[in-house]
Design an enzyme around this catalytic site. Structure first.
Site, PDB file in Angstrom:
ATOM      1  CG  HIS A  57      34.892  13.235  14.717  1.00 17.11           C
ATOM      2  ND1 HIS A  57      34.489  11.948  14.979  1.00 17.11           N
ATOM      3  CD2 HIS A  57      36.201  13.175  14.398  1.00 17.11           C
ATOM      4  CE1 HIS A  57      35.521  11.142  14.826  1.00 17.11           C
ATOM      5  NE2 HIS A  57      36.576  11.852  14.483  1.00 17.11           N
ATOM      6  CG  HIS A 110      36.106   5.227  10.642  1.00 21.95           C
ATOM      7  ND1 HIS A 110      36.735   5.001   9.454  1.00 21.95           N
ATOM      8  CD2 HIS A 110      36.458   6.484  10.991  1.00 21.95           C
ATOM      9  CE1 HIS A 110      37.451   6.060   9.120  1.00 21.95           C
ATOM     10  NE2 HIS A 110      37.294   6.971  10.035  1.00 21.95           N
TER      11      HIS A 110
END
Lengths: 756, 223
Positions: A57, A110
């Site tokens: 990430h 998200h």
């Protein structure tokens, strides 16, 4: 070492101490590399920092080699790249929109938190992207959200969707940012892997751009905003449970909890701080929290940084230092302030009742050092944490099923032939979950606040005025079609860009730049990696061709359940500029007697179409042909036509084809239309439902018709006369008539019936 | 003509209220929630938003803001006060207006272009409208259901204190479709829909909201 704080000194004296690096997601060779960098084993705090900053990430370790293509587009000076003021690598890209104004925008995912906890996951997704925009020195002016769920009637969709929508609304509405558009898409491939992407756009004067740089020895690092708690710590709890006995809770929620009121106050506080020119550098705290903010600030600066970690204001006094370093508590920012401006900075924070604390100092040590009550617990070269993480060239293989999928052409599917069947298909399609009215969702979002929303959903693009004095505005549209991506990831990415680009141009704005959110399965699956490589290559090639650079974005991997990856879904957001927002072109028919024209060429292209999906549950064949030269010519015509006031309405054709496009134009203001399909293409069905790209329907007032036709001819755009607006029905001459009321009932009923 | 617009932490439509006042011809004055004195203003708008996050009960904390002491005092002396959305909630919490606003009956935030009927054009904020005039202005709220006991509702109806009423389907469960009310004198008005978002054809569904602001200016000029 139970109960004790692991210090640098300890790490030196206990080189062989066992460390839970695997549980933190680090590979053996990555751990060895950290030991090599430090010349010793890392402390717990250092291990926490490296593990989170070297995660997929934060480090983009699997995608980096492919994302470089986007920077190359800019480096080669492609037309359009000269408008870029700040590019990839900063919190968000910045584009010059003229008249001294700069615009920053970015889309981010998200996905995983929103699956675990839909409301908070979606809410903090909005919060995170808004802080990215603030950290460029901009005032956020609008948000958009791109949502993808499993089948509309699946039980889990009913768990996830209402929470996600309420979260996007609950947070965004409370921030006072208009939600001007987005997407809601249903597809079985997203069952168990919903995609929750959020986009924010912000505005500033070009000279006011701020960067995440910690420069100037002696400058102070100020943490301001919410107190730090145990939310979002996730994996680091293994460190706590390793080193602690059982006298504290070790299971902490790994989804962050949002406080939009805090963020709203933080926005106003930041804007006052920016206006008074009180910061040297600024960084938001998002993924990886303080680990990320301090290492990136120091790494981007010109020296080192010392942090007194015990000064961080806490919500939970039992937090250990490594947890504080990794906490993803929301609504926090980090600023670098010169000592002489500190008082003024703190005064503004006090006025907004925002907690602000000096937690560190910039120095010239070239190290990031972290102290905890007098003990040194981290001492690292910041670049090795923030920017010099591992980079992988993952293996890629074109999936063996790809040929079979492309060979499974929709031509074998039964098509409606009688006029009655065609009429039924039109009604069935406007009611399909992917094509039905999304107002059940979008009515939960405030589109009016700030008073500058010129166009919002369901319009093709959101348009906001950024300067009321001159009428300067920006347009934004986002698109992505995972079905096209599955059939051909290279073309799928180009079609996503083409559609967003077209949607911006349709509204009258000149496309300038783009941001992307690349949603894919696991990069460890060579088939997924091939899809990713193809999609990025397609996007980079299309950027070059269309003259719109990538300014930044986000990669989201591991969207899969077991070995089943989602459809490759690059979501592309295009930003355009419109010099005078009063010239914007809305999508709906607004007057009787306008001439309706189809621009572009219609072919028999139903591979990956909404018709094949909804009516036959079929996905196969090839996606519509990409024609970037045609897209560019079409966009230029539309922008010119808008500026000259030649068209009254314009609407892009994509999912659902001409039938859907005309229906939406009719339903916008309940103004009907009568069309003939004879000259569109061979047969009525193909004319109505093909999804050929580079097509737009326009409505032109009688007195503008000659001028518009002349402009289209000059631009080399094929024009097909369809008919005329008026009446209270969608009439396809000689085929069928559907009254506006019946059309509306079909279009509006689907989502409320499913979710209300 | 100076009209104050209070900014509480969490106010959202304060800038829009100032813009609307400016377009209507007043001089908008930004007021801060912590102010203990009102600058020389002739009227006050309490704007929409989520004051203090509205985590307790909408408007319940804002009602105790220092600036509200003077607003309440001046309102009782006859100064025109308009509460929009969160401002309406604050006026109810302050007992300048009767009743309360509760969570929408469908439990969701709603944003839509709302048709209204102007039921009273004798308040300080609605003289620009004809009685019975139908207007369309944006509505956006999560807690917009107006409730009061029956005697209060009967009194509001009987005394002409219902200022605007929802037309078409009731958007939030408000009793008797009430969208906005006035105090007995008519200087204090609260409503859930947002007239400040219907002042420019470019950005609003209409310009029907302008009348609220021109009304108060006209009243102050003639006073």
């Amino acid at each position: 070492m139970s109960g004790h704080i692991d210090t640098v000194k300890q790490a030196e004296t206990t080189p062989e101490a066992e460390q839970p690096f695997r549980e933190l997601g680090l590979r053996d060779d990555e751990y060895a590399r950290i030991r090599g960098i430090l010349g010793r084993r890392p402390t717990s705090a250092e291990l926490a920092m490296y593990s989170v900053m070297w995660s997929e990430h934060c480090s983009y370790k699997s995608s980096k080699v492919h994302l470089r293509q986007f920077a190359d587009v800019v480096a080669k000076g492609t037309a359009g790249s000269d408008a870029m003021l700040v590019g990839i690598g900063e919190n968000a890209g910045v584009v010059d929109v003229g008249q001294g104004w700069a615009v920053t925008f970015k889309v981010e995912s998200h996905n995983h938190p929103s699956y675990v906890e839909p409301y908070q996951g979606a809410a903090t997704g909005v919060g995170g992207i808004v802080r990215d925009i603030m950290s460029m020195g901009a005032r956020p002016v609008a948000v958009m959200d791109q949502l993808r769920f499993g089948p509309a009637d699946a039980p889990d969709t009913h768990r996830v969707l209402p929470g996600v929508v309420a979260g996007v609304g609950g947070y965004g509405n409370c921030l006072g940012l208009p939600n001007i558009g987005g997407e809601v898409v249903f597809d079985p491939s997203y069952a168990g892997n919903p995609l929750v992407n959020a986009l924010c756009v912000g505005v500033m004067r070009a000279e006011d751009i701020k960067l995440a740089h910690a420069s100037g020895s002696g400058n102070l690092v100020v943490l301001f905003g919410a107190r730090t708690g145990g939310d979002g710590i996730g994996g680091v709890s293994v460190l706590a449970s390793e080193t602690f006995d059982d006298d504290k809770p070790t299971k902490r929620p790994s989804v962050q909890v949002g406080d939009p009121f805090m963020e709203k106050v933080l926005i106003e506080c930041c804007l006052e701080v920016f206006a008074a020119d009180l910061v040297v550098g600024i960084q938001d705290l998002g993924g990886a929290g303080l680990s990320c903010a301090t290492s990136e600030l120091a790494s981007n600066g010109d020296g080192g940084m010392h942090v007194w970690l015990d000064r961080v204001p806490l919500r939970d006094m039992s937090l250990r230092p490594e947890e504080i370093l990794m906490s993803e508590s929301q609504e926090r920012m980090c600023a670098v302030v010169t000592p002489d401006r500190l008082d003024a900075f703190l005064e503004i924070c006090a006025r907004w009742e925002v907690t602000a604390t000096v937690i560190g100092e910039v120095n010239d040590s070239r190290r990031l050092t972290v102290e905890w009550h007098g003990d040194l617990i981290a001492d690292v070269p910041p670049r090795t944490v923030a920017h010099e993480g591992p980079v992988y060239e993952r293996p890629m293989v074109r999936p063996e099923w790809q040929d079979g999928l492309q060979a499974d052409d929709p031509s074998r599917l039964a098509r409606p032939t009688t006029t009655e069947q065609l009429r039924d298909t039109v009604l069935r399609m406007v009611a399909a979950p992917n094509l039905a009215s999304k107002s059940w969702v979008t009515d939960q979002y405030d589109r009016y606040v700030l008073g500058n929303t010129v166009l919002a959903q369901p319009e093709d693009a959101g348009v906001v005025r950024i300067d009321p004095a001159t009428g300067l505005g920006v347009a934004l549209a986002t698109d992505g079609n995972g079905r096209y991506g599955k059939l051909d990831p290279y073309a799928g990415a180009q079609l996503a860009l083409s559609e967003a680009y077209r949607n911006v141009a349709v509204s009258g704005a000149r496309p300038l730049a783009l941001t992307d959110c690349l949603n894919f399965g696991s990069p460890e699956d060579p088939a997924v990696m091939w899809q990713f490589a193809e999609a990025t290559r397609g996007l980079a090639d299309a950027c070059r061709e269309l003259g719109v650079p990538v300014t930044g974005g986000n990669v989201s991997f591991y969207n899969q359940t077991g070995d089943q990856a989602i459809n490759p879904t690059p979501v592309v957001g295009v930003l355009g500029v419109i010099d005078d927002v009063t010239r914007r072109v809305p999508m709906g028919f607004a007057a009787e007697g306008d001439t309706v024209l189809l621009l572009g060429t219609t072919r028999d292209e139903l591979g990956g179409s909404e018709w094949a999906h909804h009516v036959h549950g079929h996905l196969g064949g090839r996606p519509p042909q990409v024609d970037l030269a045609a897209e560019r010519a079409l966009a230029e015509l539309l922008v010119e036509a808008a500026a000259r006031g030649l068209v009254r309405a314009a609407h892009d054709l994509s999912d659902g084809g001409l039938a859907q496009g005309l229906s939406e134009m009719v339903l916008r203001h309940d103004v009907g239309v009568t069309v003939t399909l004879g000259e569109v293409t061979g047969d009525a069905f193909t004319a109505l439902f093909s999804e050929s790209a580079a097509r737009v329907v326009v409505a032109v007032a009688p007195e503008r018709l000659d001028d518009f036709r002349a402009a289209a001819t000059a631009a080399g755009i094929p024009v097909t006369a369809l008919g005329r607006t008026g009446g209270d029905a969608l009439v396809v001459d000689g085929v069928f008539r559907v009254g506006v009321g019946e059309l509306r009932a079909a279009h509006d009923a689907t989502l409320p019936a499913l979710f209300a | 003509m100076r009209v104050g617009v209070v900014t509480f932490p969490g106010s959202l439509d304060d800038g829009d209220a100032r813009r609307a006042l400016g377009l209507a011809g007043a001089e908008p004055v930004a007021l801060w929630h912590g102010d203990v004195r009102l600058s020389a203003v002739d009227a006050v708008v309490l704007p929409g938003g989520f004051s203090y996050g509205d985590y307790l009960r909408c408007g319940a904390i804002a009602r105790f803001a220092p600036v509200m002491e003077r607003v309440i005092e001046r309102a009782r002396e006859g100064m025109p006060v308009l509460g929009i959305c969160n401002g309406f909630q604050i006026l109810c919490e302050s007992h300048l207006l009767p009743g309360a606003l509760v969570r929408n009956d469908h439990r969701k935030f709603v944003c839509r272009d709302q048709a209204l009927r102007v039921e009273s054009n004798t308040t300080a904020w609605t003289t620009a409208y004809a009685e019975g005039q139908e207007i369309v202005i944006p509505l956006k709220n999560g807690e917009g259901g107006f409730v009061a006991d029956d005697p209060t509702l009967d009194r509001l109806e009987g005394e002409g204190q219902v200022v605007v009423r929802y037309l078409g389907s009731n958007p939030n469960g408000s009793y008797r479709d009430i969208a906005g009310i006035a105090n007995e004198v008519g200087n204090v008005v609260g409503l859930m829909p947002h007239p400040e978002h219907a002042v420019e054809a470019l950005t609003g569904p209409s310009t029907d909201g302008v009348g609220f602001f021109t009304s108060v200016i006209a009243g102050l000029v003639s006073a």
